[in-house]
Structure formats: C-alpha cells, structure tokens
Design an enzyme around this catalytic site. Sequence first.
Site, mmCIF file in Angstrom:
data_model
loop_
_atom_site.group_PDB
_atom_site.id
_atom_site.type_symbol
_atom_site.label_atom_id
_atom_site.label_comp_id
_atom_site.label_asym_id
_atom_site.label_seq_id
_atom_site.Cartn_x
_atom_site.Cartn_y
_atom_site.Cartn_z
ATOM 1 N N TYR A 184 -12.969 -24.226 -31.880
ATOM 2 C CA TYR A 184 -12.129 -24.793 -30.823
ATOM 3 C C TYR A 184 -12.201 -26.324 -30.834
ATOM 4 O O TYR A 184 -11.176 -27.010 -30.740
ATOM 5 C CB TYR A 184 -12.576 -24.243 -29.465
ATOM 6 C CG TYR A 184 -11.701 -24.626 -28.308
ATOM 7 C CD1 TYR A 184 -10.431 -24.072 -28.155
ATOM 8 C CD2 TYR A 184 -12.145 -25.545 -27.359
ATOM 9 C CE1 TYR A 184 -9.631 -24.437 -27.087
ATOM 10 C CE2 TYR A 184 -11.343 -25.905 -26.279
ATOM 11 C CZ TYR A 184 -10.088 -25.348 -26.145
ATOM 12 O OH TYR A 184 -9.296 -25.697 -25.091
ATOM 13 N N ARG B 71 0.600 -18.823 -17.736
ATOM 14 C CA ARG B 71 -0.675 -18.747 -17.017
ATOM 15 C C ARG B 71 -1.372 -20.097 -16.969
ATOM 16 O O ARG B 71 -1.035 -21.007 -17.735
ATOM 17 C CB ARG B 71 -1.621 -17.780 -17.748
ATOM 18 C CG ARG B 71 -1.163 -16.357 -17.754
ATOM 19 C CD ARG B 71 -2.159 -15.497 -18.486
ATOM 20 N NE ARG B 71 -2.205 -15.802 -19.915
ATOM 21 C CZ ARG B 71 -3.142 -15.359 -20.739
ATOM 22 N NH1 ARG B 71 -4.127 -14.618 -20.282
ATOM 23 N NH2 ARG B 71 -3.099 -15.664 -22.012
ATOM 24 N N LYS C 228 -9.154 -29.082 -31.410
ATOM 25 C CA LYS C 228 -8.767 -30.108 -30.441
ATOM 26 C C LYS C 228 -8.965 -31.516 -30.996
ATOM 27 O O LYS C 228 -8.221 -32.435 -30.670
ATOM 28 C CB LYS C 228 -9.538 -29.908 -29.125
ATOM 29 C CG LYS C 228 -9.139 -28.616 -28.394
ATOM 30 C CD LYS C 228 -7.629 -28.556 -28.148
ATOM 31 C CE LYS C 228 -7.222 -27.364 -27.308
ATOM 32 N NZ LYS C 228 -5.753 -27.329 -27.048
#
Lengths: 252, 139
Positions: free
Chosen positions: A159, A19, A163
């Site tokens: 998150y 996706r 990262k």
Amino acid sequence: MLGDSGLAGKTVIVTGGSRGIGRAIVELFAAEGAAVTFLYRAGRGAAADVVQQAAARGHLVVAEQADVRDPAACAAVVERCVARHGSVDVLVNNSAVIRDNLLPWLEPRELSEVLETNVTGVFNITRAVVPHMITRRAGKIINISSVAGAMAGRGQTNYAASKGAINAFTRALAVELAPRKITVNAVAPGLVETSMSEQIRDRAGDRALSRILLRRYGQPAEVAYAVVFLASRFADYITGQIVYVDGGFKME
Amino acid sequence: MSAAITRAEVEAVYPRVANAVAQALARDPAEVSLNSRLFADLEAESIDLLDIVFRLEREFKIQIPRGRIIEDARGDLSEAEFENNGVLTAAGLARLRDYLSEVPADNFRPRMNIADVPTLFTVETMCKMVVRAMRAAGA
C-alpha cells in the site's frame, strides 16, 4: 467559503465514489452544484443509495459500474460522461484497496491487486480524461494519496509503495500538464473513519491516536473539503502539491 | 504499400486540418500554411502535437495510432536496420526522408533521435496523417 467556488455546472468524475471518502467527495461536489459521475466496482446497493440521496436533494449524480483496472471500461465511462455533459473539468482519483500483510507473507495477489487498482487504475482513468482537458486548456486532477506514502505502518509495503507512486505521479503529471493550465495535486489523508481503515484503527487503537496531534480520527468530509478546495477556483495557482489532511500525524 | 497520396487528397482535408492546428496552438488561422513546420515555425511543444492529434481524431472521426509514422516509414526494414538505441541509422534516415517528402531535405540531420522526429512535422504531414487514417477506415 469565500463565496462562489466556481464549481456549479462543472463536470466531475470521482473513482470509488460509493463509500467512505469517495462518497463524501461525491456529495460535496454535488452540493456545490457540479454534475458528478462516480465509478464503483462492487456494491451496487451502496452506489444506488448515493444516487438516490443526491436526487432527493436535487443534485445531479450518475453512478457507473466499472473496474479502474480495465482501461477500456475507463475510456467508455469517460466518453459517456463527455457525451452527457460535454466535458470533464475535474477528475478525482480516489479508488484504492488495502491488502496489508508482512512482506514475507504477502501473497502475489495482495501485491497485484493493490498496485493494479491504486496505481495502474489511476493511469487508466487519467489517460482517458486528459485528452479532453488538453484540448480545452483547463482541468483539475486530484489524486487521493495517503500518509502511508510517506510514513507507513507494518504490513503496508504494498500500500505504501502504491501511494508513494501516486505522489510521484502527481508531481510528474503536474509538470507535463502545466503548459495547458491543468493542475495536478494530491490529498493525503491520515486515519479517517471509514470501513476501509476500520481494521487498522482497531488494530492500532490508542497507539495510533497517540501519533495524531489532534488526538482523533478524521471524518470523510474533512478530506472532501480539501479535495473540493483544490478543484475550486481558489486553488488555480496550486499544482504538484501533496496536501496532508491527517490531524498532524506523527508530528510529535 | 498503398498508393501515393495525391495533392487533391491533401487539399481536400487541409482547411479543417489548418483550423485544428490553429486552435490547438491558439494562433490566427492566417498564420498557418501547408508548409508551416509545427515546432520551428508555429512554436508547438510536444503536448501541442497531442492536442492536434486529438482534435483531428474528433474532427474527422478517425483513429491516429501513436507511433504510426515511424512504423510506416520503417516499412520492411527491420528495427535494427532502421534504428540503433533510438538513433536513426543512415538507411532509416533515408526511409524517413522519403516518407516525409513534404519536409525540406535539409531538416533531416544524421544520427537523429527517433524521439525528435515529430519536430520535423509540417501541417502537410498532419494532412497526410489524416488521409492515411481515412483510407484505413475505408472512408
């Protein structure tokens, strides 16, 4: 581009390829003539669709159901890929999850899912691939980071931390693998029109757009172009870099 | 403790080990001999040692567990008797000297760091590693 990217016949592994940005990356590598194996965790239908559409264009794309959090599953996928194609030339660490929540409300599960998929998952698949690149003295690794690694929004501590870790991992691995001529870079997308970023785009709306110099969201293919460039022979002299594909996020 | 490794066992695997070492270090096979030291003589770096191990695992279809040499050399000594904060004790150094009998004795330095042990390895060390792994696999 400038003619031959050098990617025809190369073996590419992409995690999270069914996706969004991952799918765009799979499709662009396949269009360049590479043999692409992608991993997906759930969504068998979406994965089958990617394979089917590639086959219809005469492209070589294989889907492997595997959770990057499982080191044994990662090793098995890589070994099958090597058995099929003889090597791994390019690894794209793309799979990641978002579980946004304000820190005091962050559930332990929301922290562990993000760190285990976005960070430990990258270690798992990369550790399985690197021995093959080391013995061949060649290889390109591209990690998908995020602008959140440098400039995150509210509710993104988990998150953003994952990262930021990927940015550090990218630089550290570039140092480690440089003697073997393996390059390691990251691409940090901004807000891209995918289902994963839908909630963020809906929530932030015009406020988010006003922070983007180009005043629009990115398209998955625009991220894929940067990834394919870094994997191509045109980027042989680039390593340890984080390339932002974000429309000029928060530059004003 | 398993039986000592014989000269014949080492010689049986040597040609393929030497070949793997030469390939990993991009050297002419003629430059490699049984007593070449990987780091001092053949200018290997730590990543080259990984490469050599990967090649040996594939060539001989064996598994060479990471850290096995240190574990085997330690034998029945406790970790505290063997090392202190990553530095080999006198007893630890003696054990290692016995275990890596192919390495010239003057290469072992007192208070050596465990992380530096691979710098002692010779091509024969790699041969013995292969023989032990083949024995473990029952080959």
